[in-house]
Design an enzyme around this catalytic site. Structure first.
Site, short mmCIF file in Angstrom:
data_model
loop_
_atom_site.label_atom_id
_atom_site.label_comp_id
_atom_site.label_asym_id
_atom_site.label_seq_id
_atom_site.Cartn_x
_atom_site.Cartn_y
_atom_site.Cartn_z
N ASP A 1 0.80 -1.23 0.00
CA ASP A 1 0.00 0.00 0.00
C ASP A 1 0.84 1.28 0.00
O ASP A 1 0.66 2.17 -0.83
CB ASP A 1 -1.01 -0.02 1.16
N THR A 2 1.80 1.38 0.93
CA THR A 2 2.57 2.63 1.04
C THR A 2 3.49 2.82 -0.18
O THR A 2 3.73 3.95 -0.61
CB THR A 2 3.41 2.64 2.32
N LEU A 3 3.99 1.69 -0.72
CA LEU A 3 4.84 1.82 -1.91
C LEU A 3 4.00 2.28 -3.08
O LEU A 3 4.44 3.14 -3.87
CB LEU A 3 5.52 0.47 -2.18
N ASN A 4 2.78 1.76 -3.22
CA ASN A 4 1.89 2.23 -4.29
C ASN A 4 1.69 3.74 -4.18
O ASN A 4 1.73 4.47 -5.16
CB ASN A 4 0.51 1.55 -4.21
N TRP B 1 3.65 -14.93 2.55
CA TRP B 1 4.82 -15.35 3.34
C TRP B 1 5.49 -14.05 3.79
O TRP B 1 6.28 -13.48 3.05
CB TRP B 1 5.80 -16.14 2.48
N ARG C 1 -6.19 -4.28 8.29
CA ARG C 1 -6.22 -5.68 7.84
C ARG C 1 -6.24 -6.56 9.09
O ARG C 1 -5.20 -6.81 9.70
CB ARG C 1 -4.97 -6.01 7.00
N ASP D 1 -4.80 3.92 -2.11
CA ASP D 1 -3.38 4.30 -2.15
C ASP D 1 -3.16 5.44 -3.14
O ASP D 1 -2.42 6.40 -2.86
CB ASP D 1 -2.52 3.10 -2.60
N ALA E 1 -17.76 5.02 -4.07
CA ALA E 1 -18.29 5.90 -5.11
C ALA E 1 -19.03 7.13 -4.54
O ALA E 1 -19.27 8.10 -5.25
CB ALA E 1 -19.23 5.12 -6.01
#
Ligand code: ADP
Length: 311
Positions: A31-34, A105, A171, A263, A232
């Protein structure tokens, strides 16, 4: 042009997609990298510098990740390469009906060990950036001691007036129990100057019956600048000391894949907000970018598909 800097912290994993013992496609995601990638794409023209902090291993796959992030214009000097650790991994299997299932993993991934050192580049260089971004997943993957270090960093940044941004990605299966998750999220809200809330996630975190009650609870959070995303439905926006406003979302006739909707929303919002736009205008832009992202498959859409938004 004033150069702004934003540092993001979290975990990016290797992605495998395909059939067991069949051909598999490699990729990466988190998420944060996106958010970092979309921020780099949308903020570069205004001089925004994006730094990403995480743990990686000393292996060739980790080297490949670093190379790809740098190609997106992300500054990777906050990444720690940790001996004996590897990046986390997930597998996406697609069945005959096109349904996707995920396996992970990540229990001993390098990102979890980022703070297992007396100091980290993120803490040593904390005076360098104007904004700092983390998500509920950044919190969840850290052991308690690492999470405390992250809270300490948020506190320091907030005290010197940096923008501290928290995105509430919740999550449940990453947390040992609901109480620990609630405690950590509440602390993160208290230390943030801006929170991006997905109403669904807030509802799950608080165990509320209706989305309306989750929205009301989110509106009462002790965070100066707040955004509440409702798919939406229009986004609710309130700048510090301001009134609640609604930012319309775009009409999307055919939603292809909602991966990275939130993100990219965060990236769109921050790219405009850090350049001086109002909270409302920034949210409208964020909704445009998120709508573009969900029209394409995958978390990171091709650059060409958003060239008009990357200016
Ligand atoms: P998250 O991905 O964080 O769980 P949401 O589902 O609330 O969050 O979506 C985030 C953003 O993605 C929304 O604020 C909106 O901009 C966009 N979005 C999501 N679903 C739709 C949709 N069906 N139509 C238009 N925009 C959407």
């Amino acid at each position: 042009m004033t150069v702004k800097r934003i540092a993001l912290v979290g975990e990016c994993m290797l992605e495998l997609q395909g059939q067991a013992f069949g051909a598999m496609q490699q990729g990466f995601g988190g998420d944060t990298l996106n958010t970092a990638v979309y921020l780099s794409r949308c903020g570069a023209a205004a001089g925004l510098q994006v730094l990403y902090a995480t743990g990686l291993g000393e292996d060739s796959l980790s080297a490949g990740l670093l190379q790809r992030w740098a190609q997106e214009g992300i500054d990777v000097s906050l990444v720690r390469r940790i001996a004996g650790r590897m990046p986390g991994l997930y597998l996406i299997e697609v069945d005959a009906r096109g349904e996707r299932s995920f396996s992970y993993w990540r229990d001993t991934s390098a990102a979890k060990a980022y703070f297992e050192s007396l100091t980290t580049p993120l803490e040593a260089r904390a005076e360098e950036w104007d904004a700092f971004y983390l998500s509920g997943i950044s919190l969840a993957i850290l052991p308690p001691a690492g999470r405390e270090r992250l809270f300490g960093l948020m506190r320091r940044l907030r005290e010197r007036g940096a923008l501290v941004v928290f995105d509430n990605n919740y999550r449940p299966r990453l947390w040992p129990d609901l109480q620990e998750a609630r405690r950590a999220f509440m602390q993160a809200f208290e230390l943030s100057s801006l929170a991006l809330i997905t109403a669904d996630d807030h509802q799950a975190l608080l165990g509320l019956d209706t989305l309306e009650s989750a929205v009301a609870a989110a509106q009462a959070l002790p965070v100066p600048e707040l955004l509440i995303k409702r798919g939406a439905l229009p986004t609710l926006v309130r700048a510090a000391g301001g009134v609640w406003q609604e930012a319309a979302t775009e009409r999307v006739a055919k939603v292809v894949d909602t991966t990275a909707a939130g993100d990219s929303f965060a990236a769109g919002y921050l790219s405009r907000r850090l350049a001086g736009a109002t909270a409302l205008d920034s949210a409208l832009f964020a909704n445009r970018l998120a709508a573009r992202v969900i029209r394409h498959r995958g978390a990171l859409i091709p650059r060409e598909a958003m060239a008009d938004l990357a200016q």
